[in-house]
Design a protein around this motif. Structure first.
Motif, mmCIF file in Angstrom:
data_model
loop_
_atom_site.group_PDB
_atom_site.id
_atom_site.type_symbol
_atom_site.label_atom_id
_atom_site.label_comp_id
_atom_site.label_asym_id
_atom_site.label_seq_id
_atom_site.Cartn_x
_atom_site.Cartn_y
_atom_site.Cartn_z
ATOM 1 N N ARG A 1 1.013 4.412 -2.803
ATOM 2 C CA ARG A 1 0.927 5.875 -2.583
ATOM 3 C C ARG A 1 2.179 6.580 -3.103
ATOM 4 O O ARG A 1 2.097 7.599 -3.794
ATOM 5 C CB ARG A 1 0.799 6.188 -1.087
ATOM 6 C CG ARG A 1 -0.562 5.873 -0.545
ATOM 7 C CD ARG A 1 -0.799 6.388 0.870
ATOM 8 N NE ARG A 1 -2.044 5.800 1.341
ATOM 9 C CZ ARG A 1 -3.257 6.233 0.968
ATOM 10 N NH1 ARG A 1 -3.359 7.287 0.170
ATOM 11 N NH2 ARG A 1 -4.343 5.634 1.396
ATOM 12 N N GLU B 1 0.842 -1.201 0.000
ATOM 13 C CA GLU B 1 0.000 0.000 0.000
ATOM 14 C C GLU B 1 0.876 1.248 0.000
ATOM 15 O O GLU B 1 0.588 2.237 -0.680
ATOM 16 C CB GLU B 1 -0.911 0.005 1.226
ATOM 17 C CG GLU B 1 -1.951 -1.111 1.186
ATOM 18 C CD GLU B 1 -2.893 -1.042 2.389
ATOM 19 O OE1 GLU B 1 -3.394 0.064 2.682
ATOM 20 O OE2 GLU B 1 -3.094 -2.094 3.024
ATOM 21 N N THR B 2 1.940 1.202 0.807
ATOM 22 C CA THR B 2 2.846 2.353 0.880
ATOM 23 C C THR B 2 3.442 2.655 -0.487
ATOM 24 O O THR B 2 3.442 3.795 -0.952
ATOM 25 C CB THR B 2 3.984 2.050 1.881
ATOM 26 O OG1 THR B 2 3.402 1.568 3.087
ATOM 27 C CG2 THR B 2 4.810 3.292 2.150
ATOM 28 N N SER C 1 -5.955 8.940 -8.407
ATOM 29 C CA SER C 1 -5.613 9.447 -7.067
ATOM 30 C C SER C 1 -4.808 8.387 -6.326
ATOM 31 O O SER C 1 -4.846 7.198 -6.688
ATOM 32 C CB SER C 1 -6.897 9.751 -6.276
ATOM 33 O OG SER C 1 -7.546 8.529 -5.957
ATOM 34 N N ALA C 2 -4.121 8.817 -5.282
ATOM 35 C CA ALA C 2 -3.350 7.878 -4.470
ATOM 36 C C ALA C 2 -4.274 6.818 -3.867
ATOM 37 O O ALA C 2 -3.932 5.626 -3.813
ATOM 38 C CB ALA C 2 -2.583 8.631 -3.375
ATOM 39 N N ASP C 3 -5.466 7.251 -3.427
ATOM 40 C CA ASP C 3 -6.410 6.295 -2.835
ATOM 41 C C ASP C 3 -6.842 5.236 -3.839
ATOM 42 O O ASP C 3 -6.904 4.041 -3.519
ATOM 43 C CB ASP C 3 -7.658 7.036 -2.324
ATOM 44 C CG ASP C 3 -7.379 7.731 -0.993
ATOM 45 O OD1 ASP C 3 -6.305 7.463 -0.390
ATOM 46 O OD2 ASP C 3 -8.213 8.540 -0.569
ATOM 47 N N SER C 4 -7.140 5.664 -5.068
ATOM 48 C CA SER C 4 -7.598 4.678 -6.060
ATOM 49 C C SER C 4 -6.452 3.744 -6.446
ATOM 50 O O SER C 4 -6.672 2.580 -6.798
ATOM 51 C CB SER C 4 -8.197 5.367 -7.289
ATOM 52 O OG SER C 4 -7.177 5.993 -8.051
ATOM 53 N N CYS C 5 -5.221 4.247 -6.325
ATOM 54 C CA CYS C 5 -4.069 3.388 -6.607
ATOM 55 C C CYS C 5 -3.975 2.283 -5.552
ATOM 56 O O CYS C 5 -3.750 1.115 -5.880
ATOM 57 C CB CYS C 5 -2.795 4.242 -6.633
ATOM 58 S SG CYS C 5 -1.362 3.356 -7.303
ATOM 59 N N VAL C 6 -4.176 2.646 -4.290
ATOM 60 C CA VAL C 6 -4.146 1.659 -3.203
ATOM 61 C C VAL C 6 -5.267 0.640 -3.393
ATOM 62 O O VAL C 6 -5.057 -0.576 -3.278
ATOM 63 C CB VAL C 6 -4.277 2.371 -1.836
ATOM 64 C CG1 VAL C 6 -4.507 1.339 -0.722
ATOM 65 C CG2 VAL C 6 -3.035 3.215 -1.554
ATOM 66 N N ARG C 7 -6.478 1.145 -3.683
ATOM 67 C CA ARG C 7 -7.628 0.247 -3.861
ATOM 68 C C ARG C 7 -7.383 -0.760 -4.992
ATOM 69 O O ARG C 7 -7.644 -1.952 -4.851
ATOM 70 C CB ARG C 7 -8.893 1.062 -4.182
ATOM 71 C CG ARG C 7 -9.722 1.443 -2.948
ATOM 72 C CD ARG C 7 -11.140 1.860 -3.332
ATOM 73 N NE ARG C 7 -11.170 2.888 -4.379
ATOM 74 C CZ ARG C 7 -11.051 4.201 -4.161
ATOM 75 N NH1 ARG C 7 -10.895 4.661 -2.932
ATOM 76 N NH2 ARG C 7 -11.089 5.057 -5.171
#
Lengths: 364, 364
Positions: free
Chosen positions: B142, B138-139, B172-178
């Motif tokens: 981001r 996850e890191t 977005s960073a969030d969508s990348c994590v998801r």
């Protein structure tokens, strides 16, 4: 074998359907490959154990051409059946016609299997042939030679000849009798035609009557075997049109579906039909490389009830057969910037057609 | 599976030899047909029950790609082995390499199966790629998004994606994590490249290092699937040479034997390599109709240790894929004066490549 009612095709066959092919030589092999390109399955039936067409077909049967049980199983597995050589017994074709549609039709095949019937048929259409006489006895052998003017002639068995087999040059009434006795079969004496060169028309006729012909090649033979086809032949346009018109007349009179090859003598005074092959033809192999649509694809299209495609060529071509041990030089053929086609035959017997190679040049 | 010593080919394979193909889809089918044209036998190995390539091959095996016993029997029956898709397990290829020569080599395959290794390899050759970052947590997801400038990007699984599968647009960073969590697999984030169009180089490299490339087509996609390839692409000559030079550099660095496809973005400022396919490529299907020698024949030549042939085209071409239920309109396709290729697949699932059709026009 009892002939039943003949089945016909009403709609274009859908991809996934199975096309049966009687005969497993290189023509069957190239037909099977064309069928696969259009999404069809193929089933090859041959009386050989492992002919070269088996290697590219979806399924295959090896049995005699009079094995009704095997033929029946074969017919049941096919949506339509065709053949790759004119010497498949016409009884076999007529038997299968009772179970599944066959193209070209068995009547056309039967007629063209007999050189005498073929010559009478062509002459009856008003198309020039070599002068000919039927020879079924010693007396007829002598009479035929005299009737043709006593000049050089060729005696041919009426059935089952190919690549010069069952043919002999005749220079006297005695030699005509001897040849007839040697053959021991009904024969035909043909007067020698003095020609400038040989040409052929490879043409397709669809089930709906549409017709498409490739431009005629000039054909050179060696030892009675086709050595090379060169397209275009040096015919003027009117003559080329005439050649194609002859093929069209013949195909229509036979109610033909499929590709046929019409061999022609080009003489100083006009065109003379030598022979008709009810199948794809060696002198049409260049269409694989010089045309968008090959003779093999056209045949499959006609057999499957599909429309024919454009028979135009994008390039000029010289097709050369690879015969017998010539095939051993595969590494040298492989270096040519040419279309190389090897038939996957194991044994390079003398005179055996092992492959062909086609060189293209831009259309003038 | 224990990797053994790798076998290699020293002389051109003679016709009659058997070429093994891992994978039974349309690429394997068209490879098998090209092999047959050159007189080779083929043996298809697939983990499917009846893939479409089985119908045109001399023999076939249906088993898992980790079935060492079946792989061993397969390898014994082949003189050389190749593959038709890049997702064949590279352990399978390395196992077979211990028994019989394989081309392209397993090292090239292994490298190109991992998008991260592939990108590092291409960048290491000094060839432009999209900016990219490895994403294994996850890191990292981001950090990667931030490192690529926070603009639009694409997250792709490092392995096993094709036709847009295992790919997601990231804003977005969030969508990348998801997306990373959804994939649940090591991934790579690629910065979005603003391109004018996509092109590709289909090139062949022989075992002796000879190289031949077709002129690059322009490729149009719909729903992440290739819709159409148009050749020539509107590249100026210098750019076209540069594209081919990139493919050559890549092939040489991989010590490659066979055909590879190099997908390119054409941008205002230059060429960017998107992806390398270690196999014949959908954007090269037009070579079947527009060239004397198709990409499939070139691949077979390279694999069999033969010389490559001329990759020139005699016509310009537009190749259009036939996808899913579009294939139901076969009767309408059949009417086109075009090269029609149907793959004999039974079920027309959405997105499934069922065939292609190539229209030719004279070269300007």
């Amino acid at each position: 074998m009892s002939p039943l009612r003949v089945k016909t095709i009403s709609a274009p066959l859908a991809p996934g359907a199975t096309i049966g092919i009687l005969g497993g030589g290189q023509l069957g092999r190239m037909l099977a490959q064309a069928a696969a390109q259009l999404g069809f399955r193929t089933h090859i039936y041959s009386d050989e154990t492992h002919p070269c067409a088996f290697d590219v077909a979806s399924s295959h049967t090896s049995s005699r051409y009079d094995d009704e049980k095997a033929l029946n199983v074969f017919a049941q597995s096919c949506d339509v059946v065709t053949f790759e050589f004119e010497n498949v017994p016409d009884e076999t074709v007529r038997f299968i016609e009772g179970h599944v549609p066959v193209a070209p039709n068995g009547r056309a095949l039967g007629l063209l299997q007999d050189r005498l019937a073929e010559k009478n048929f062509v002459a009856g259409l008003g198309i020039p042939t070599a002068p000919f006489r039927n020879v079924e006895s010693e007396t007829e052998a002598r009479e035929a030679f005299a009737a043709l003017g006593g000049g050089p002639a060729i005696l041919k068995t009426r059935r089952l000849g190919y690549d010069g087999k069952g043919q002999r040059k005749i220079a006297s009434a005695d030699s005509c009798v001897r040849a007839f006795l040697d053959f021991g079969a009904p024969s035909i004496l043909e007067g020698f035609v003095s020609f400038e060169y040989e040409a052929s028309v490879i043409a397709a006729r669809a089930r709906d009557g549409a017709f498409a012909a490739y431009d005629p090649p000039k054909n050179d033979h060696e030892n009675h075997i086709l050595r090379r086809s060169t397209v275009p032949a040096p015919l003027d346009q009117a003559r080329a049109h005439e050649a194609v018109a002859m093929a069209k007349t013949i195909a229509e009179a036979l109610d033909y579906a499929g590709v046929l090859g019409v061999e022609l003598f080009v003489t100083k005074t006009g065109l003379v039909v030598n022979e008709i092959a009810p199948r794809v033809h060696n002198s049409g192999h260049w269409t694989l490389d010089a045309c968008l649509v090959s003779q093999f694809e056209q045949h499959i299209r006609a057999v499957a009830g599909w429309p024919l495609n454009d028979a135009a060529r994008h390039s000029n071509a010289v097709m050369e057969n690879i015969i017998g041990t010539e095939a051993d030089a595969f590494a040298s053929f492989a270096k040519n910037p040419a279309g190389l086609h090897l038939y996957g035959k194991g044994e390079a017997r003398p005179g055996r057609k092992m492959g062909h190679i086609t060189t293209l040049t831009p259309k003038a």
